[in-house]
Write a protein that holds these residues in place. Structure first.
Motif, PDB file in Angstrom:
ATOM      1  N   ALA A   4       0.832  -1.197   0.000  1.00 52.80           N
ATOM      2  CA  ALA A   4       0.000   0.000   0.000  1.00 52.80           C
ATOM      3  C   ALA A   4       0.864   1.243   0.000  1.00 52.80           C
ATOM      4  O   ALA A   4       0.565   2.233  -0.658  1.00 52.80           O
ATOM      5  CB  ALA A   4      -0.931   0.006   1.212  1.00 52.80           C
ATOM      6  N   ASN A   5       1.966   1.200   0.758  1.00 53.80           N
ATOM      7  CA  ASN A   5       2.838   2.371   0.860  1.00 53.80           C
ATOM      8  C   ASN A   5       3.434   2.736  -0.489  1.00 53.80           C
ATOM      9  O   ASN A   5       3.669   3.909  -0.774  1.00 53.80           O
ATOM     10  CB  ASN A   5       3.970   2.101   1.851  1.00 53.80           C
ATOM     11  CG  ASN A   5       3.473   2.133   3.290  1.00 53.80           C
ATOM     12  OD1 ASN A   5       2.374   2.603   3.546  1.00 53.80           O
ATOM     13  ND2 ASN A   5       4.281   1.614   4.204  1.00 53.80           N
ATOM     14  N   THR A   6       3.673   1.743  -1.328  1.00 51.96           N
ATOM     15  CA  THR A   6       4.322   2.023  -2.597  1.00 51.96           C
ATOM     16  C   THR A   6       3.463   2.883  -3.491  1.00 51.96           C
ATOM     17  O   THR A   6       3.990   3.560  -4.371  1.00 51.96           O
ATOM     18  CB  THR A   6       4.655   0.710  -3.310  1.00 51.96           C
ATOM     19  OG1 THR A   6       3.456  -0.047  -3.496  1.00 51.96           O
ATOM     20  CG2 THR A   6       5.672  -0.097  -2.526  1.00 51.96           C
ATOM     21  N   SER A   7       2.130   2.887  -3.276  1.00 55.41           N
ATOM     22  CA  SER A   7       1.240   3.681  -4.126  1.00 55.41           C
ATOM     23  C   SER A   7       0.953   5.049  -3.544  1.00 55.41           C
ATOM     24  O   SER A   7       0.315   5.877  -4.175  1.00 55.41           O
ATOM     25  CB  SER A   7      -0.088   2.929  -4.357  1.00 55.41           C
ATOM     26  OG  SER A   7      -0.760   2.764  -3.117  1.00 55.41           O
ATOM     27  N   TRP A   8       1.436   5.316  -2.321  1.00 57.77           N
ATOM     28  CA  TRP A   8       1.200   6.612  -1.700  1.00 57.77           C
ATOM     29  C   TRP A   8       2.247   7.613  -2.155  1.00 57.77           C
ATOM     30  O   TRP A   8       3.391   7.284  -2.454  1.00 57.77           O
ATOM     31  CB  TRP A   8       1.240   6.486  -0.165  1.00 57.77           C
ATOM     32  CG  TRP A   8       0.049   5.721   0.375  1.00 57.77           C
ATOM     33  CD1 TRP A   8      -1.092   5.417  -0.289  1.00 57.77           C
ATOM     34  CD2 TRP A   8      -0.077   5.188   1.687  1.00 57.77           C
ATOM     35  NE1 TRP A   8      -1.948   4.713   0.517  1.00 57.77           N
ATOM     36  CE2 TRP A   8      -1.341   4.551   1.744  1.00 57.77           C
ATOM     37  CE3 TRP A   8       0.736   5.158   2.818  1.00 57.77           C
ATOM     38  CZ2 TRP A   8      -1.816   3.916   2.899  1.00 57.77           C
ATOM     39  CZ3 TRP A   8       0.262   4.538   3.953  1.00 57.77           C
ATOM     40  CH2 TRP A   8      -0.998   3.926   3.996  1.00 57.77           C
ATOM     41  N   SER A   9       1.813   8.865  -2.186  1.00 58.88           N
ATOM     42  CA  SER A   9       2.724   9.939  -2.579  1.00 58.88           C
ATOM     43  C   SER A   9       3.130  10.710  -1.343  1.00 58.88           C
ATOM     44  O   SER A   9       2.667  10.466  -0.225  1.00 58.88           O
ATOM     45  CB  SER A   9       2.046  10.874  -3.591  1.00 58.88           C
ATOM     46  OG  SER A   9       0.951  11.552  -2.969  1.00 58.88           O
ATOM     47  N   GLU A  10       3.984  11.716  -1.539  1.00 57.47           N
ATOM     48  CA  GLU A  10       4.488  12.512  -0.416  1.00 57.47           C
ATOM     49  C   GLU A  10       3.375  13.332   0.228  1.00 57.47           C
ATOM     50  O   GLU A  10       3.418  13.637   1.428  1.00 57.47           O
ATOM     51  CB  GLU A  10       5.605  13.441  -0.921  1.00 57.47           C
ATOM     52  CG  GLU A  10       6.310  14.206   0.193  1.00 57.47           C
ATOM     53  CD  GLU A  10       7.505  14.973  -0.322  1.00 57.47           C
ATOM     54  OE1 GLU A  10       8.087  15.729   0.479  1.00 57.47           O
ATOM     55  OE2 GLU A  10       7.846  14.814  -1.514  1.00 57.47           O
ATOM     56  N   GLU A  11       2.289  13.638  -0.546  1.00 57.57           N
ATOM     57  CA  GLU A  11       1.180  14.427   0.002  1.00 57.57           C
ATOM     58  C   GLU A  11       0.483  13.693   1.147  1.00 57.57           C
ATOM     59  O   GLU A  11      -0.037  14.317   2.074  1.00 57.57           O
ATOM     60  CB  GLU A  11       0.172  14.739  -1.096  1.00 57.57           C
ATOM     61  CG  GLU A  11       0.745  15.657  -2.182  1.00 57.57           C
ATOM     62  CD  GLU A  11      -0.280  15.955  -3.257  1.00 57.57           C
ATOM     63  OE1 GLU A  11      -1.393  15.395  -3.152  1.00 57.57           O
ATOM     64  OE2 GLU A  11       0.022  16.719  -4.186  1.00 57.57           O
ATOM     65  N   ASN A  12       0.469  12.337   1.073  1.00 50.65           N
ATOM     66  CA  ASN A  12      -0.195  11.568   2.120  1.00 50.65           C
ATOM     67  C   ASN A  12       0.556  11.634   3.441  1.00 50.65           C
ATOM     68  O   ASN A  12      -0.014  11.344   4.497  1.00 50.65           O
ATOM     69  CB  ASN A  12      -0.327  10.102   1.702  1.00 50.65           C
ATOM     70  CG  ASN A  12      -1.153   9.930   0.430  1.00 50.65           C
ATOM     71  OD1 ASN A  12      -0.604   9.614  -0.614  1.00 50.65           O
ATOM     72  ND2 ASN A  12      -2.459  10.142   0.509  1.00 50.65           N
ATOM     73  N   PHE A  13       1.820  11.988   3.409  1.00 55.00           N
ATOM     74  CA  PHE A  13       2.631  12.023   4.628  1.00 55.00           C
ATOM     75  C   PHE A  13       3.217  13.410   4.875  1.00 55.00           C
ATOM     76  O   PHE A  13       4.220  13.545   5.564  1.00 55.00           O
ATOM     77  CB  PHE A  13       3.777  10.996   4.518  1.00 55.00           C
ATOM     78  CG  PHE A  13       3.300   9.583   4.361  1.00 55.00           C
ATOM     79  CD1 PHE A  13       2.909   8.845   5.468  1.00 55.00           C
ATOM     80  CD2 PHE A  13       3.224   8.996   3.108  1.00 55.00           C
ATOM     81  CE1 PHE A  13       2.460   7.545   5.326  1.00 55.00           C
ATOM     82  CE2 PHE A  13       2.773   7.703   2.964  1.00 55.00           C
ATOM     83  CZ  PHE A  13       2.392   6.964   4.065  1.00 55.00           C
ATOM     84  N   SER A  14       2.575  14.445   4.328  1.00 50.97           N
ATOM     85  CA  SER A  14       3.080  15.802   4.480  1.00 50.97           C
ATOM     86  C   SER A  14       2.233  16.595   5.473  1.00 50.97           C
ATOM     87  O   SER A  14       0.998  16.510   5.491  1.00 50.97           O
ATOM     88  CB  SER A  14       3.080  16.538   3.130  1.00 50.97           C
ATOM     89  OG  SER A  14       3.946  15.884   2.228  1.00 50.97           O
ATOM     90  N   CYS A  15       2.949  17.361   6.264  1.00 55.02           N
ATOM     91  CA  CYS A  15       2.284  18.271   7.204  1.00 55.02           C
ATOM     92  C   CYS A  15       1.761  19.473   6.421  1.00 55.02           C
ATOM     93  O   CYS A  15       2.493  20.052   5.607  1.00 55.02           O
ATOM     94  CB  CYS A  15       3.286  18.698   8.271  1.00 55.02           C
ATOM     95  SG  CYS A  15       2.697  20.012   9.353  1.00 55.02           S
ATOM     96  N   SER A  16       0.527  19.883   6.651  1.00 55.98           N
ATOM     97  CA  SER A  16      -0.071  20.988   5.905  1.00 55.98           C
ATOM     98  C   SER A  16       0.487  22.345   6.319  1.00 55.98           C
ATOM     99  O   SER A  16       0.231  23.351   5.665  1.00 55.98           O
ATOM    100  CB  SER A  16      -1.593  20.979   6.088  1.00 55.98           C
ATOM    101  OG  SER A  16      -1.911  21.065   7.470  1.00 55.98           O
ATOM    102  N   ILE A  17       1.299  22.364   7.400  1.00 57.71           N
ATOM    103  CA  ILE A  17       1.894  23.632   7.840  1.00 57.71           C
ATOM    104  C   ILE A  17       3.287  23.818   7.225  1.00 57.71           C
ATOM    105  O   ILE A  17       3.571  24.822   6.571  1.00 57.71           O
ATOM    106  CB  ILE A  17       1.977  23.686   9.374  1.00 57.71           C
ATOM    107  CG1 ILE A  17       0.554  23.625   9.978  1.00 57.71           C
ATOM    108  CG2 ILE A  17       2.699  24.955   9.822  1.00 57.71           C
ATOM    109  CD1 ILE A  17       0.550  23.590  11.486  1.00 57.71           C
ATOM    110  N   CYS A  18       4.182  22.830   7.435  1.00 56.18           N
ATOM    111  CA  CYS A  18       5.560  22.933   6.913  1.00 56.18           C
ATOM    112  C   CYS A  18       5.694  22.331   5.518  1.00 56.18           C
ATOM    113  O   CYS A  18       6.719  22.508   4.862  1.00 56.18           O
ATOM    114  CB  CYS A  18       6.542  22.287   7.865  1.00 56.18           C
ATOM    115  SG  CYS A  18       6.329  20.484   8.012  1.00 56.18           S
TER     116      CYS A  18
END
Length: 339
Positions: A4-18
């Motif tokens: 599942a992780n292989t299909s996720w992008s950086e947006e799924n693990f990005s903080c909306s502040i930094c």
């Protein structure tokens, strides 16, 4: 989970502040996730505690707990991204000593463990307190060869007296009174010297090539001179041989002519002697016959005819045949009686 992780992008693990991958992610009551540091700083600058995403207002400052699942997933994502972004090791690069599959390029080397790390495997040195004390240096291949065998310290100085690399402790012991400089400084000096040497080498090579050419030209000229002298020698030898042969022929002819003359003179003398022998024999016969004659008249008459002996040469006092022949032979060069 890994698939599942292989299909996720950086947006799924990005903080909306930094806008960066989560670092110690926390979840608000409204279900949004932020880095603990980011949301804390955000609330410190606001009058009210509200969610930066849905703008939900909280009466009191929420007690935030780290989202362990999201933190672990973000850490895995961060590692996979770093691995993808990190370049693989090239022939001229220092490889990471911890990479087991595709070796990545090392970004730092640890003097403490004599190990080189890529960006991913360097992370514990930046996080764990005990490892933070290790001294990290620029990546170095075969780091164990760069350590002082006596003091187990990095060889980072150069002793000008002994022309060897030394560590800091060496300057306080065996090289205490010797002038030392950083390796980089000596490297720059030696590089400049090598640069000059490299620039001088083509000229030195050219000079030696010219010298070789001159030597070859000298050999070639010497060969030509030798060939000319050999040719002249052959001519001189031929001329000398011609003169020698001519002299030899003349000499032989002279000897032969003298020999012919001598032979003829000898033959003439022999004939003369034979004639005298014949005359003397006849006279002897007459004398003998006369000596037996008892007739006085005939004796006296015949004796008168014997008074005049036949004419003969006087061979006495060196005038004999042998003397004549010897004198003739002495005139022949190379004869037994010659000088």
């Amino acid at each position: 989970m890994a698939s599942a992780n292989t299909s996720w992008s950086e947006e799924n693990f990005s903080c909306s502040i930094c806008l960066d991958v989560f670092n110690n992610p926390v979840t608000t009551a409204c279900g949004h996730n932020f880095c603990r540091t980011c949301i804390t700083k955000f609330w410190d600058e606001q009058v009210k505690y509200k969610c930066p995403v849905c703008v939900k207002v909280f009466d009191t400052k929420p007690d935030l707990q780290v989202n362990l699942l999201l933190s672990d997933m973000a850490s895995q994502f961060r590692t996979s991204v770093r691995v993808k972004e990190q370049p693989c090791v090239e022939p001229a690069d220092v490889p990471c000593d911890f990479c087991t599959g595709t070796q990545l390029k090392a970004v730092k080397s640890c003097r403490g463990g004599l190990i080189s790390y890529c960006q991913t495997h360097l992370e514990p040195h930046q996080r764990i307190a005990g490892l933070k004390k290790h001294r990290l240096v620029e990546p170095m291949d075969r780091l164990e060869d760069r350590m002082c065998k006596i003091h187990n310290q990095l060889l980072e100085l150069f002793c000008k007296t002994d022309q060897v690399c030394v560590c800091q402790s060496c300057t306080e012991t065996d090289h205490k009174s010797h002038p030392v400089v950083p390796l980089k400084e000596e490297y720059e000096v030696k590089t400049a010297q090598l640069g000059k040497m490299e620039a001088d080498v083509p000229q030195m090579i050219q000079e030696r090539k010219l010298r070789i050419k001159k030597l070859k030209d000298t050999v070639e000229m010497s060969k030509k001179v030798a060939d000319r002298e050999l040719a002249d020698g052959v001519q001189v030898h031929t001329a000398l041989m011609g003169c020698v042969e001519k002299c030899r022929d003349e000499f032989n002819q002279t000897v032969i002519e003298r020999l012919k003359s001598t032979v003829k003179r000898v033959e003439d003398l022999i004939k003369e002697l034979e004639q005298e022998i014949e005359d003397l024999t006849n006279r002897g016969s007459g004398v003998k016959q006369l000596s037996h004659t008892e007739d006085h008249l005939h004796f006296l008459q015949d004796l008168r005819s014997l008074k005049d002996p036949p004419p003969t040469r006087d061979w006495t006092h060196g005038g004999g045949p042998s003397s004549v022949i010897r004198r003739d032979l002495e005139e022949i060069p190379g004869s037994a009686g010659g000088h």
